[in-house]
Design a protein around this motif. Structure first.
Motif, mmCIF file in Angstrom:
data_model
loop_
_atom_site.group_PDB
_atom_site.id
_atom_site.type_symbol
_atom_site.label_atom_id
_atom_site.label_comp_id
_atom_site.label_asym_id
_atom_site.label_seq_id
_atom_site.Cartn_x
_atom_site.Cartn_y
_atom_site.Cartn_z
ATOM 1 N N ALA A 73 6.908 6.801 2.476
ATOM 2 C CA ALA A 73 6.445 7.175 1.072
ATOM 3 C C ALA A 73 7.527 6.944 0.368
ATOM 4 O O ALA A 73 7.345 6.886 -1.185
ATOM 5 C CB ALA A 73 5.842 8.532 1.322
ATOM 6 N N ALA A 74 8.943 7.091 0.641
ATOM 7 C CA ALA A 74 9.991 6.775 -0.535
ATOM 8 C C ALA A 74 10.519 5.552 -0.669
ATOM 9 O O ALA A 74 11.191 5.287 -1.499
ATOM 10 C CB ALA A 74 11.211 7.890 0.176
ATOM 11 N N SER A 75 9.851 4.548 0.452
ATOM 12 C CA SER A 75 10.556 3.182 0.202
ATOM 13 C C SER A 75 9.560 2.653 -1.001
ATOM 14 O O SER A 75 8.476 2.872 -1.172
ATOM 15 C CB SER A 75 10.389 2.490 1.573
ATOM 16 N N ALA A 76 10.345 1.297 -1.282
ATOM 17 C CA ALA A 76 9.560 0.342 -2.318
ATOM 18 C C ALA A 76 8.275 -0.092 -1.683
ATOM 19 O O ALA A 76 7.229 -0.286 -2.256
ATOM 20 C CB ALA A 76 10.707 -0.707 -2.622
ATOM 21 N N TRP A 77 8.493 -0.508 -0.361
ATOM 22 C CA TRP A 77 7.225 -1.043 0.503
ATOM 23 C C TRP A 77 6.209 -0.004 0.254
ATOM 24 O O TRP A 77 4.925 -0.398 0.072
ATOM 25 C CB TRP A 77 7.621 -1.245 1.679
ATOM 26 N N GLY A 78 6.608 1.272 0.775
ATOM 27 C CA GLY A 78 5.552 2.305 0.812
ATOM 28 C C GLY A 78 4.882 2.759 -0.338
ATOM 29 O O GLY A 78 3.646 2.681 -0.641
ATOM 30 N N GLN A 79 5.711 2.610 -1.688
ATOM 31 C CA GLN A 79 5.238 2.859 -2.922
ATOM 32 C C GLN A 79 4.374 1.669 -3.382
ATOM 33 O O GLN A 79 2.901 2.083 -3.856
ATOM 34 C CB GLN A 79 6.248 3.090 -3.897
ATOM 35 N N ARG A 80 4.533 0.482 -3.038
ATOM 36 C CA ARG A 80 3.783 -0.488 -3.314
ATOM 37 C C ARG A 80 2.536 -0.632 -2.508
ATOM 38 O O ARG A 80 1.443 -0.944 -3.368
ATOM 39 C CB ARG A 80 4.389 -2.088 -3.128
ATOM 40 N N ALA A 81 2.490 -0.231 -1.273
ATOM 41 C CA ALA A 81 1.339 -0.259 -0.540
ATOM 42 C C ALA A 81 0.457 1.121 -1.068
ATOM 43 O O ALA A 81 -0.660 0.754 -1.053
ATOM 44 C CB ALA A 81 1.656 0.002 0.980
ATOM 45 N N GLN A 82 0.983 2.290 -1.490
ATOM 46 C CA GLN A 82 0.464 3.308 -1.894
ATOM 47 C C GLN A 82 -0.348 3.138 -3.272
ATOM 48 O O GLN A 82 -1.650 3.197 -3.523
ATOM 49 C CB GLN A 82 1.151 4.419 -2.005
ATOM 50 N N GLU A 142 -18.092 1.284 6.170
ATOM 51 C CA GLU A 142 -17.264 0.055 6.525
ATOM 52 C C GLU A 142 -16.102 -0.095 5.605
ATOM 53 O O GLU A 142 -14.879 -0.263 6.012
ATOM 54 C CB GLU A 142 -18.001 -1.054 6.730
ATOM 55 N N ALA A 143 -16.292 -0.163 4.304
ATOM 56 C CA ALA A 143 -15.484 -0.401 3.219
ATOM 57 C C ALA A 143 -14.317 0.808 3.255
ATOM 58 O O ALA A 143 -13.196 0.441 3.302
ATOM 59 C CB ALA A 143 -16.047 -0.183 1.792
ATOM 60 N N LEU A 144 -14.682 1.955 3.499
ATOM 61 C CA LEU A 144 -13.445 3.233 3.677
ATOM 62 C C LEU A 144 -12.746 2.945 5.034
ATOM 63 O O LEU A 144 -11.516 3.056 5.140
ATOM 64 C CB LEU A 144 -14.177 4.432 3.625
ATOM 65 N N ARG A 145 -13.487 2.340 6.096
ATOM 66 C CA ARG A 145 -12.744 2.210 7.328
ATOM 67 C C ARG A 145 -11.747 1.203 7.394
ATOM 68 O O ARG A 145 -10.701 1.314 7.785
ATOM 69 C CB ARG A 145 -13.871 2.076 8.335
ATOM 70 N N ALA A 146 -12.321 0.268 6.676
ATOM 71 C CA ALA A 146 -11.380 -1.077 6.352
ATOM 72 C C ALA A 146 -9.931 -0.418 5.421
ATOM 73 O O ALA A 146 -9.093 -1.060 5.815
ATOM 74 C CB ALA A 146 -12.181 -2.098 5.669
ATOM 75 N N LEU A 147 -10.245 0.300 4.343
ATOM 76 C CA LEU A 147 -9.195 0.818 3.569
ATOM 77 C C LEU A 147 -8.469 1.576 4.262
ATOM 78 O O LEU A 147 -7.127 1.518 4.416
ATOM 79 C CB LEU A 147 -9.831 1.596 2.515
ATOM 80 N N ALA A 148 -8.962 2.514 5.366
ATOM 81 C CA ALA A 148 -7.899 3.272 6.075
ATOM 82 C C ALA A 148 -7.343 2.491 7.308
ATOM 83 O O ALA A 148 -6.101 2.692 7.651
ATOM 84 C CB ALA A 148 -8.877 4.191 7.080
ATOM 85 N N GLU A 149 -7.801 1.118 7.760
ATOM 86 C CA GLU A 149 -7.076 0.280 8.613
ATOM 87 C C GLU A 149 -5.836 -0.350 7.825
ATOM 88 O O GLU A 149 -4.965 -0.847 8.569
ATOM 89 C CB GLU A 149 -8.198 -0.597 9.143
ATOM 90 N N ARG A 150 -6.329 -0.744 6.565
ATOM 91 C CA ARG A 150 -5.191 -1.525 5.845
ATOM 92 C C ARG A 150 -4.032 -0.453 5.550
ATOM 93 O O ARG A 150 -2.742 -0.960 5.825
ATOM 94 C CB ARG A 150 -5.931 -1.961 4.691
ATOM 95 N N ALA A 151 -4.310 0.839 5.538
ATOM 96 C CA ALA A 151 -3.331 1.856 5.181
ATOM 97 C C ALA A 151 -2.646 2.071 6.524
ATOM 98 O O ALA A 151 -1.315 1.975 6.453
ATOM 99 C CB ALA A 151 -3.837 3.129 4.803
ATOM 100 N N GLU A 152 -3.165 2.105 7.494
ATOM 101 C CA GLU A 152 -2.224 1.964 9.037
ATOM 102 C C GLU A 152 -1.581 0.579 9.122
ATOM 103 O O GLU A 152 -0.657 0.808 9.744
ATOM 104 C CB GLU A 152 -3.444 2.352 9.991
ATOM 105 N N ALA A 153 -2.227 -0.175 8.763
ATOM 106 C CA ALA A 153 -1.481 -1.488 9.019
ATOM 107 C C ALA A 153 -0.220 -1.686 8.287
ATOM 108 O O ALA A 153 0.788 -1.979 8.957
ATOM 109 C CB ALA A 153 -2.327 -2.753 8.782
ATOM 110 N N GLU A 154 -0.252 -1.350 6.809
ATOM 111 C CA GLU A 154 0.829 -1.076 6.252
ATOM 112 C C GLU A 154 1.910 -0.223 6.609
ATOM 113 O O GLU A 154 3.193 -0.689 6.855
ATOM 114 C CB GLU A 154 0.563 -0.472 4.665
ATOM 115 N N ARG A 155 1.741 0.686 7.105
ATOM 116 C CA ARG A 155 2.738 1.839 7.981
ATOM 117 C C ARG A 155 3.377 1.186 8.962
ATOM 118 O O ARG A 155 4.590 1.333 9.119
ATOM 119 C CB ARG A 155 2.055 3.183 8.131
ATOM 120 N N THR A 156 2.329 0.405 9.767
ATOM 121 C CA THR A 156 2.652 0.092 11.190
ATOM 122 C C THR A 156 3.825 -1.282 10.857
ATOM 123 O O THR A 156 4.792 -1.408 11.510
ATOM 124 C CB THR A 156 1.505 -0.590 11.836
ATOM 125 N N ALA A 157 3.255 -2.045 9.826
ATOM 126 C CA ALA A 157 4.293 -3.020 9.493
ATOM 127 C C ALA A 157 5.601 -2.642 9.147
ATOM 128 O O ALA A 157 6.795 -3.140 9.169
ATOM 129 C CB ALA A 157 3.521 -4.123 8.456
#
Length: 160
Positions: A73-82, A142-157
């Motif tokens: 959450a504090a990183s530039a990556w996390g802020q961009r992803a959020q 499905e759109a909400l599930r895809a959004l949650a998956e994208r959020a998890e993929a961003e954190r994992t990456a």
């Protein structure tokens, strides 16, 4: 150690051969587990320096605890992803609201037309409406599930 190898050898034997083995001889268990009296009264070891050398000085041990969610959450990556995820979430919410208004209007129109329609025609229209509504619910979920998956993929990456 002998008990370990005995257990391993028993595990490797065929079941019939294992069943024929006599039970292992075990010493009787002590009835109490109290330390001997000399252990209670014994003075501390004379060679305390040897003990100090064996154990690290706890005052000098440093531990770093990392909270990956906070770091993300504090990183530039996390802020961009959020920001991106919030934008996508807002688009999904706006589409959900639009579809809710559309279905509410269609339902009201169908209810108003009920008196003028034959029962079979009303049932056909109501079932078609219900099928469309169920399909849209599935798509929105499905759109909400895809959004949650994208959020998890961003954190994992980020963590990787």
């Amino acid at each position: 150690m002998a008990r370990f190898w005995a257990a391993v050898s028993c595990a490797l034997l065929p079941l019939g051969a294992w069943a024929q083995l006599p039970p292992p001889a075990q010493p009787p268990l002590p009835l109490s587990v109290e330390p001997p009296p000399e252990a209670i009264i014994a003075p501390p070891a004379e060679d305390s320096a040897a003990i100090d050398l064996a154990l690290p000085d706890l005052a000098q041990v440093q531990v770093l605890a990392i909270d990956p969610d906070r770091l993300f959450a504090a990183s530039a990556w996390g802020q961009r992803a959020q920001a991106l995820l919030a934008e996508l979430g807002d688009e999904i919410a706006a589409e959900n609201e639009r579809l809710e208004r559309q279905f509410t209007e269609e339902e009201q129109a169908l209810t108003a037309a009920r008196a003028a329609l034959a029962p079979a025609e009303f049932r056909r229209r109501a079932e078609a409406f219900d099928t469309r509504a169920q399909d849209v619910r599935r798509d929105r979920a499905e759109a909400l599930r895809a959004l949650a998956e994208r959020a998890e993929a961003e954190r994992t990456a980020f963590i990787e």
